[in-house]
Design an enzyme around this catalytic site. Structure first.
Site, PDB file in Angstrom:
ATOM      1  N   LYS A 123      38.395  24.249  40.859  1.00  0.00           N
ATOM      2  CA  LYS A 123      39.628  24.111  41.650  1.00  0.00           C
ATOM      3  C   LYS A 123      40.344  25.462  41.801  1.00  0.00           C
ATOM      4  O   LYS A 123      40.686  25.869  42.901  1.00  0.00           O
ATOM      5  CB  LYS A 123      40.603  23.111  40.981  1.00  0.00           C
ATOM      6  CG  LYS A 123      40.030  21.730  40.764  1.00  0.00           C
ATOM      7  CD  LYS A 123      41.044  20.794  40.119  1.00  0.00           C
ATOM      8  CE  LYS A 123      41.394  21.126  38.683  1.00  0.00           C
ATOM      9  NZ  LYS A 123      40.294  20.960  37.714  1.00  0.00           N
TER      10      LYS A 123
ATOM     11  N   ARG B 256      47.937  14.401  38.794  1.00  0.00           N
ATOM     12  CA  ARG B 256      46.874  14.081  37.845  1.00  0.00           C
ATOM     13  C   ARG B 256      46.979  12.639  37.372  1.00  0.00           C
ATOM     14  O   ARG B 256      46.165  12.205  36.561  1.00  0.00           O
ATOM     15  CB  ARG B 256      47.004  15.000  36.630  1.00  0.00           C
ATOM     16  CG  ARG B 256      45.960  16.099  36.542  1.00  0.00           C
ATOM     17  CD  ARG B 256      46.287  16.921  35.310  1.00  0.00           C
ATOM     18  NE  ARG B 256      45.194  17.702  34.813  1.00  0.00           N
ATOM     19  CZ  ARG B 256      44.981  18.977  35.109  1.00  0.00           C
ATOM     20  NH1 ARG B 256      45.766  19.608  35.957  1.00  0.00           N
ATOM     21  NH2 ARG B 256      43.981  19.622  34.557  1.00  0.00           N
TER      22      ARG B 256
ATOM     23  N   ARG C  14      34.160  30.143  30.809  1.00  0.00           N
ATOM     24  CA  ARG C  14      35.283  30.608  31.641  1.00  0.00           C
ATOM     25  C   ARG C  14      36.104  31.674  30.922  1.00  0.00           C
ATOM     26  O   ARG C  14      36.373  31.574  29.742  1.00  0.00           O
ATOM     27  CB  ARG C  14      36.188  29.430  31.990  1.00  0.00           C
ATOM     28  CG  ARG C  14      37.517  29.876  32.620  1.00  0.00           C
ATOM     29  CD  ARG C  14      38.193  28.815  33.406  1.00  0.00           C
ATOM     30  NE  ARG C  14      38.631  27.685  32.629  1.00  0.00           N
ATOM     31  CZ  ARG C  14      39.204  26.605  33.183  1.00  0.00           C
ATOM     32  NH1 ARG C  14      39.377  26.538  34.492  1.00  0.00           N
ATOM     33  NH2 ARG C  14      39.570  25.605  32.419  1.00  0.00           N
TER      34      ARG C  14
ATOM     35  N   ARG D 231      40.677  30.867  27.433  1.00  0.00           N
ATOM     36  CA  ARG D 231      41.821  29.984  27.230  1.00  0.00           C
ATOM     37  C   ARG D 231      41.674  29.210  25.928  1.00  0.00           C
ATOM     38  O   ARG D 231      40.574  28.801  25.601  1.00  0.00           O
ATOM     39  CB  ARG D 231      41.932  28.996  28.403  1.00  0.00           C
ATOM     40  CG  ARG D 231      42.828  29.468  29.509  1.00  0.00           C
ATOM     41  CD  ARG D 231      42.712  28.647  30.758  1.00  0.00           C
ATOM     42  NE  ARG D 231      42.826  27.204  30.577  1.00  0.00           N
ATOM     43  CZ  ARG D 231      42.856  26.319  31.571  1.00  0.00           C
ATOM     44  NH1 ARG D 231      42.778  26.754  32.827  1.00  0.00           N
ATOM     45  NH2 ARG D 231      42.955  25.035  31.350  1.00  0.00           N
TER      46      ARG D 231
ATOM     47  N   ARG E 137      39.888  16.696  27.154  1.00  0.00           N
ATOM     48  CA  ARG E 137      40.384  16.783  28.535  1.00  0.00           C
ATOM     49  C   ARG E 137      39.540  15.944  29.488  1.00  0.00           C
ATOM     50  O   ARG E 137      40.061  15.381  30.458  1.00  0.00           O
ATOM     51  CB  ARG E 137      40.426  18.248  28.974  1.00  0.00           C
ATOM     52  CG  ARG E 137      41.542  19.000  28.251  1.00  0.00           C
ATOM     53  CD  ARG E 137      41.318  20.485  28.259  1.00  0.00           C
ATOM     54  NE  ARG E 137      41.395  21.047  29.587  1.00  0.00           N
ATOM     55  CZ  ARG E 137      40.921  22.251  29.895  1.00  0.00           C
ATOM     56  NH1 ARG E 137      40.338  22.983  28.994  1.00  0.00           N
ATOM     57  NH2 ARG E 137      41.045  22.698  31.125  1.00  0.00           N
TER      58      ARG E 137
HETATM   59  P1  ADP Z   1      41.859  22.822  34.534  1.00  0.00           P
HETATM   60  O1  ADP Z   1      41.914  23.909  35.562  1.00  0.00           O
HETATM   61  O2  ADP Z   1      40.918  23.151  33.452  1.00  0.00           O
HETATM   62  O3  ADP Z   1      41.684  21.477  35.153  1.00  0.00           O
HETATM   63  P2  ADP Z   1      44.718  23.205  34.360  1.00  0.00           P
HETATM   64  O4  ADP Z   1      44.925  24.659  34.236  1.00  0.00           O
HETATM   65  O5  ADP Z   1      44.927  22.580  35.690  1.00  0.00           O
HETATM   66  O6  ADP Z   1      43.259  22.819  33.794  1.00  0.00           O
HETATM   67  O7  ADP Z   1      45.631  22.431  33.320  1.00  0.00           O
HETATM   68  C1  ADP Z   1      45.692  22.811  31.968  1.00  0.00           C
HETATM   69  C2  ADP Z   1      46.586  21.853  31.208  1.00  0.00           C
HETATM   70  O8  ADP Z   1      47.914  21.887  31.760  1.00  0.00           O
HETATM   71  C3  ADP Z   1      46.181  20.382  31.261  1.00  0.00           C
HETATM   72  O9  ADP Z   1      45.181  20.073  30.285  1.00  0.00           O
HETATM   73  C4  ADP Z   1      47.527  19.700  30.971  1.00  0.00           C
HETATM   74  O10 ADP Z   1      47.854  19.786  29.589  1.00  0.00           O
HETATM   75  C5  ADP Z   1      48.521  20.594  31.724  1.00  0.00           C
HETATM   76  N1  ADP Z   1      48.719  20.125  33.119  1.00  0.00           N
HETATM   77  C6  ADP Z   1      48.402  20.784  34.264  1.00  0.00           C
HETATM   78  N2  ADP Z   1      48.712  20.047  35.347  1.00  0.00           N
HETATM   79  C7  ADP Z   1      49.250  18.886  34.889  1.00  0.00           C
HETATM   80  C8  ADP Z   1      49.746  17.697  35.520  1.00  0.00           C
HETATM   81  N3  ADP Z   1      49.753  17.550  36.867  1.00  0.00           N
HETATM   82  N4  ADP Z   1      50.221  16.699  34.718  1.00  0.00           N
HETATM   83  C9  ADP Z   1      50.214  16.829  33.380  1.00  0.00           C
HETATM   84  N5  ADP Z   1      49.748  17.898  32.727  1.00  0.00           N
HETATM   85  C10 ADP Z   1      49.262  18.936  33.452  1.00  0.00           C
HETATM   86  P1  ADP Z   2      39.106  24.431  37.419  1.00  0.00           P
HETATM   87  O1  ADP Z   2      40.330  25.128  37.973  1.00  0.00           O
HETATM   88  O2  ADP Z   2      38.672  23.261  38.250  1.00  0.00           O
HETATM   89  O3  ADP Z   2      39.248  24.050  35.977  1.00  0.00           O
HETATM   90  P2  ADP Z   2      37.760  27.051  37.662  1.00  0.00           P
HETATM   91  O4  ADP Z   2      37.926  27.429  39.076  1.00  0.00           O
HETATM   92  O5  ADP Z   2      38.571  27.779  36.649  1.00  0.00           O
HETATM   93  O6  ADP Z   2      37.887  25.435  37.486  1.00  0.00           O
HETATM   94  O7  ADP Z   2      36.203  27.194  37.306  1.00  0.00           O
HETATM   95  C1  ADP Z   2      35.704  26.862  36.004  1.00  0.00           C
HETATM   96  C2  ADP Z   2      34.645  27.905  35.594  1.00  0.00           C
HETATM   97  O8  ADP Z   2      33.461  27.734  36.383  1.00  0.00           O
HETATM   98  C3  ADP Z   2      35.077  29.352  35.806  1.00  0.00           C
HETATM   99  O9  ADP Z   2      34.488  30.110  34.769  1.00  0.00           O
HETATM  100  C4  ADP Z   2      34.491  29.714  37.177  1.00  0.00           C
HETATM  101  O10 ADP Z   2      34.215  31.104  37.292  1.00  0.00           O
HETATM  102  C5  ADP Z   2      33.201  28.899  37.199  1.00  0.00           C
HETATM  103  N1  ADP Z   2      32.866  28.367  38.527  1.00  0.00           N
HETATM  104  C6  ADP Z   2      33.718  27.908  39.490  1.00  0.00           C
HETATM  105  N2  ADP Z   2      33.034  27.446  40.567  1.00  0.00           N
HETATM  106  C7  ADP Z   2      31.719  27.598  40.266  1.00  0.00           C
HETATM  107  C8  ADP Z   2      30.493  27.306  40.984  1.00  0.00           C
HETATM  108  N3  ADP Z   2      30.519  26.745  42.209  1.00  0.00           N
HETATM  109  N4  ADP Z   2      29.319  27.603  40.366  1.00  0.00           N
HETATM  110  C9  ADP Z   2      29.310  28.158  39.111  1.00  0.00           C
HETATM  111  N5  ADP Z   2      30.407  28.457  38.392  1.00  0.00           N
HETATM  112  C10 ADP Z   2      31.599  28.187  38.963  1.00  0.00           C
END
Ligand code: ADP
Ligand code: ADP
Ligand code: ZN
Length: 216
Positions: A13, A88, A127, A160, A171
């Site tokens: 994302k 979410r 990541r 992270r 998660r």
């Molecule tokens: P990822 O990219 O790995 O999906 P995020 O960076 O979006 O994770 O979110 C990290 C953490 O921040 C989540 O595990 C949660 O604790 C909190 N968080 C982010 N967005 C929301 C939301 N919309 N509602 C509740 N908690 C959130």
């Molecule tokens: P999210 O915000 O959904 O948690 P990220 O964009 O941070 O996800 O991506 C999660 C991890 O996977 C990062 O280390 C990123 O560089 C890698 N990644 C993202 N998209 C791809 C893809 N299409 N193929 C392989 N690795 C990816």
């Protein structure tokens, strides 16, 4: 264009949101990035969010919804925005719709990055993120040009705290229980767009652009 990008943790994302925001000139609003910034600045919001995030749980809806409503009310969001990581829960999705409806507004699309579970642990544990601008890298699939440094701003990149195996598992459970049911809400409204998140970063971006270009 008012869009949401969603999908399980590690689906890509944040990576895609940066490119979409640039191409379509809409602000990228990541609730995770906002919470992390507040934690590093030790604000009251950061203090409230920290323990939930460290444990892989969701920050309570009331805190998160008011944060997003405040943000999308700012003038740079007037012509569009891209929400990443929000909503979410179905409760958050309904609250967002109700807020938009007050101004006779609505979401144009919800992009779902679909990724089977077996890909996720590898993506998450590899990541690395920039401490300053939030750019996300992967040790195997998307390494920075200079090891340990962000391509965009030169700051240090780190792992992270919630990207360790046990917290990732927690998660994923939270996603299945609390976020997955929200898909049906958007599916029924006909705005859910499925994208195959297993493709390369560039191919995923191309698929998203195809969907968005077909809407305008
Ligand atoms: P990822 O990219 O790995 O999906 P995020 O960076 O979006 O994770 O979110 C990290 C953490 O921040 C989540 O595990 C949660 O604790 C909190 N968080 C982010 N967005 C929301 C939301 N919309 N509602 C509740 N908690 C959130
Ligand atoms: P999210 O915000 O959904 O948690 P990220 O964009 O941070 O996800 O991506 C999660 C991890 O996977 C990062 O280390 C990123 O560089 C890698 N990644 C993202 N998209 C791809 C893809 N299409 N193929 C392989 N690795 C990816
Ligand atoms: Zn950076």
């Amino acid at each position: 264009m008012k869009i949401v990008i969603m999908g399980p943790p590690g689906a890509g994302k944040g990576t895609q949101a940066k490119s979409i925001s640039h191409k379509y000139s809409i602000p990228h609003i990541s609730t995770g990035d906002i919470f992390r910034k507040n934690i590093s600045e030790k604000t009251e919001l950061g203090n409230r969010a920290k323990s939930y995030m460290d444990n892989g749980e969701l920050v309570p809806d009331d805190i998160t919804i008011s944060l997003v409503v405040d943000r999308i009310t700012q003038s740079d969001c007037k012509d569009g925005f891209l929400l990443d990581g929000f909503p979410r829960t179905t409760f958050q999705a309904v609250a967002l719709d109700e807020h938009l409806k007050k101004n006779e507004d609505y979401l144009d699309a919800v992009i779902l990055l679909d990724l089977p579970k077996k890909f996720i642990l590898d993506r998450m544990t590899g990541r690395r993120v920039c401490t300053t601008c939030g750019a996300s890298y992967h040790i195997k699939y998307n390494p920075p040009r200079v090891a340990g440094k962000c391509d965009v701003c030169g700051s240090a990149i780190i792992q992270r705290k919630d990207d360790i195996e046990d917290t990732v598992k927690e998660r994923l459970e939270v996603y299945d229980l609390q976020t997955q049911p929200m898909l049906e809400y958007y599916n029924k409204r006909g705005i859910l767009k499925n994208i195959d998140g297993t493709q390369s970063i560039d191919s995923v971006f191309q698929s998203i652009c195809n969907v968005l270009n077909s809407m305008v």
